[in-house]
Scaffold this motif. Structure first.
Motif, PDB file in Angstrom:
ATOM      1  N   PHE A   6      60.561  63.304  53.592  1.00  0.00           N
ATOM      2  CA  PHE A   6      61.725  63.385  52.719  1.00  0.00           C
ATOM      3  C   PHE A   6      62.536  62.099  52.779  1.00  0.00           C
ATOM      4  O   PHE A   6      62.952  61.573  51.745  1.00  0.00           O
ATOM      5  CB  PHE A   6      62.607  64.570  53.110  1.00  0.00           C
ATOM      6  CG  PHE A   6      63.873  64.638  52.320  1.00  0.00           C
ATOM      7  CD1 PHE A   6      63.862  65.110  51.023  1.00  0.00           C
ATOM      8  CD2 PHE A   6      65.073  64.200  52.860  1.00  0.00           C
ATOM      9  CE1 PHE A   6      65.027  65.149  50.276  1.00  0.00           C
ATOM     10  CE2 PHE A   6      66.240  64.241  52.126  1.00  0.00           C
ATOM     11  CZ  PHE A   6      66.222  64.722  50.832  1.00  0.00           C
ATOM     12  N   GLU A   7      62.761  61.582  53.973  1.00  0.00           N
ATOM     13  CA  GLU A   7      63.527  60.341  54.118  1.00  0.00           C
ATOM     14  C   GLU A   7      62.840  59.192  53.385  1.00  0.00           C
ATOM     15  O   GLU A   7      63.500  58.408  52.695  1.00  0.00           O
ATOM     16  CB  GLU A   7      63.716  60.004  55.591  1.00  0.00           C
ATOM     17  CG  GLU A   7      64.699  60.891  56.305  1.00  0.00           C
ATOM     18  CD  GLU A   7      64.827  60.577  57.787  1.00  0.00           C
ATOM     19  OE1 GLU A   7      64.116  59.678  58.293  1.00  0.00           O
ATOM     20  OE2 GLU A   7      65.645  61.244  58.446  1.00  0.00           O
ATOM     21  N   LYS A   8      61.519  59.094  53.542  1.00  0.00           N
ATOM     22  CA  LYS A   8      60.786  58.017  52.876  1.00  0.00           C
ATOM     23  C   LYS A   8      60.855  58.157  51.356  1.00  0.00           C
ATOM     24  O   LYS A   8      61.068  57.174  50.648  1.00  0.00           O
ATOM     25  CB  LYS A   8      59.336  57.990  53.338  1.00  0.00           C
ATOM     26  CG  LYS A   8      59.182  57.456  54.740  1.00  0.00           C
ATOM     27  CD  LYS A   8      57.742  57.453  55.176  1.00  0.00           C
ATOM     28  CE  LYS A   8      57.619  56.939  56.600  1.00  0.00           C
ATOM     29  NZ  LYS A   8      56.236  56.968  57.078  1.00  0.00           N
ATOM     30  N   SER A   9      60.681  59.370  50.858  1.00  0.00           N
ATOM     31  CA  SER A   9      60.733  59.551  49.408  1.00  0.00           C
ATOM     32  C   SER A   9      62.137  59.310  48.872  1.00  0.00           C
ATOM     33  O   SER A   9      62.316  58.781  47.780  1.00  0.00           O
ATOM     34  CB  SER A   9      60.236  60.944  49.007  1.00  0.00           C
ATOM     35  OG  SER A   9      61.077  61.947  49.523  1.00  0.00           O
ATOM     36  N   PHE A  10      63.146  59.672  49.634  1.00  0.00           N
ATOM     37  CA  PHE A  10      64.529  59.419  49.231  1.00  0.00           C
ATOM     38  C   PHE A  10      64.804  57.922  49.177  1.00  0.00           C
ATOM     39  O   PHE A  10      65.428  57.423  48.233  1.00  0.00           O
ATOM     40  CB  PHE A  10      65.494  60.103  50.201  1.00  0.00           C
ATOM     41  CG  PHE A  10      66.931  59.961  49.807  1.00  0.00           C
ATOM     42  CD1 PHE A  10      67.475  60.758  48.808  1.00  0.00           C
ATOM     43  CD2 PHE A  10      67.748  59.029  50.425  1.00  0.00           C
ATOM     44  CE1 PHE A  10      68.798  60.629  48.432  1.00  0.00           C
ATOM     45  CE2 PHE A  10      69.071  58.886  50.048  1.00  0.00           C
ATOM     46  CZ  PHE A  10      69.601  59.693  49.058  1.00  0.00           C
ATOM     47  N   ILE A  11      64.327  57.193  50.157  1.00  0.00           N
ATOM     48  CA  ILE A  11      64.508  55.739  50.195  1.00  0.00           C
ATOM     49  C   ILE A  11      63.809  55.089  48.994  1.00  0.00           C
ATOM     50  O   ILE A  11      64.372  54.212  48.329  1.00  0.00           O
ATOM     51  CB  ILE A  11      63.999  55.160  51.530  1.00  0.00           C
ATOM     52  CG1 ILE A  11      64.947  55.577  52.660  1.00  0.00           C
ATOM     53  CG2 ILE A  11      63.880  53.641  51.472  1.00  0.00           C
ATOM     54  CD1 ILE A  11      64.416  55.302  54.056  1.00  0.00           C
ATOM     55  N   TRP A  12      62.578  55.535  48.697  1.00  0.00           N
ATOM     56  CA  TRP A  12      61.852  54.987  47.554  1.00  0.00           C
ATOM     57  C   TRP A  12      62.570  55.287  46.245  1.00  0.00           C
ATOM     58  O   TRP A  12      62.680  54.426  45.366  1.00  0.00           O
ATOM     59  CB  TRP A  12      60.427  55.540  47.508  1.00  0.00           C
ATOM     60  CG  TRP A  12      59.493  54.779  48.387  1.00  0.00           C
ATOM     61  CD1 TRP A  12      59.080  55.137  49.636  1.00  0.00           C
ATOM     62  CD2 TRP A  12      58.863  53.534  48.102  1.00  0.00           C
ATOM     63  NE1 TRP A  12      58.232  54.189  50.137  1.00  0.00           N
ATOM     64  CE2 TRP A  12      58.075  53.190  49.219  1.00  0.00           C
ATOM     65  CE3 TRP A  12      58.891  52.680  47.010  1.00  0.00           C
ATOM     66  CZ2 TRP A  12      57.323  52.019  49.257  1.00  0.00           C
ATOM     67  CZ3 TRP A  12      58.134  51.517  47.064  1.00  0.00           C
ATOM     68  CH2 TRP A  12      57.367  51.200  48.178  1.00  0.00           C
ATOM     69  N   ALA A  13      63.064  56.510  46.101  1.00  0.00           N
ATOM     70  CA  ALA A  13      63.769  56.880  44.875  1.00  0.00           C
ATOM     71  C   ALA A  13      65.047  56.062  44.720  1.00  0.00           C
ATOM     72  O   ALA A  13      65.377  55.605  43.620  1.00  0.00           O
ATOM     73  CB  ALA A  13      64.091  58.370  44.884  1.00  0.00           C
ATOM     74  N   ASN A  14      65.758  55.871  45.812  1.00  0.00           N
ATOM     75  CA  ASN A  14      66.989  55.088  45.782  1.00  0.00           C
ATOM     76  C   ASN A  14      66.696  53.639  45.405  1.00  0.00           C
ATOM     77  O   ASN A  14      67.399  53.042  44.586  1.00  0.00           O
ATOM     78  CB  ASN A  14      67.689  55.170  47.144  1.00  0.00           C
ATOM     79  CG  ASN A  14      69.067  54.572  47.117  1.00  0.00           C
ATOM     80  OD1 ASN A  14      69.668  54.403  46.072  1.00  0.00           O
ATOM     81  ND2 ASN A  14      69.580  54.241  48.283  1.00  0.00           N
ATOM     82  N   ALA A  15      65.647  53.076  45.978  1.00  0.00           N
ATOM     83  CA  ALA A  15      65.274  51.698  45.671  1.00  0.00           C
ATOM     84  C   ALA A  15      64.854  51.567  44.202  1.00  0.00           C
ATOM     85  O   ALA A  15      65.222  50.604  43.528  1.00  0.00           O
ATOM     86  CB  ALA A  15      64.140  51.245  46.583  1.00  0.00           C
ATOM     87  N   ALA A  16      64.116  52.551  43.698  1.00  0.00           N
ATOM     88  CA  ALA A  16      63.683  52.508  42.303  1.00  0.00           C
ATOM     89  C   ALA A  16      64.884  52.570  41.363  1.00  0.00           C
ATOM     90  O   ALA A  16      64.932  51.846  40.365  1.00  0.00           O
ATOM     91  CB  ALA A  16      62.727  53.662  42.021  1.00  0.00           C
TER      92      ALA A  16
END
Length: 50
Positions: A6-16
């Protein structure tokens, strides 16, 4: 979903989203500065017969 995933996907979504916002800002920056494309002003070549 694990906490780590979840943390990794949240970070990726935020960066995108940040990259998307930067691209939108770049695209609209020209409009803010009122830069214009010269060919869109006045009569276009060969347009008299239309």
């Amino acid at each position: 979903m694990s906490k780590d995933a979840f943390e990794k996907s949240f970070i990726w979504a935020n960066a995108a989203e940040r990259i998307k916002a930067d691209e939108i800002e770049k695209a609209t920056d020209g409009a803010k500065n009122k830069t214009r494309v010269a060919s869109t002003h006045g009569v276009m070549p060969f347009s008299e017969g239309w």
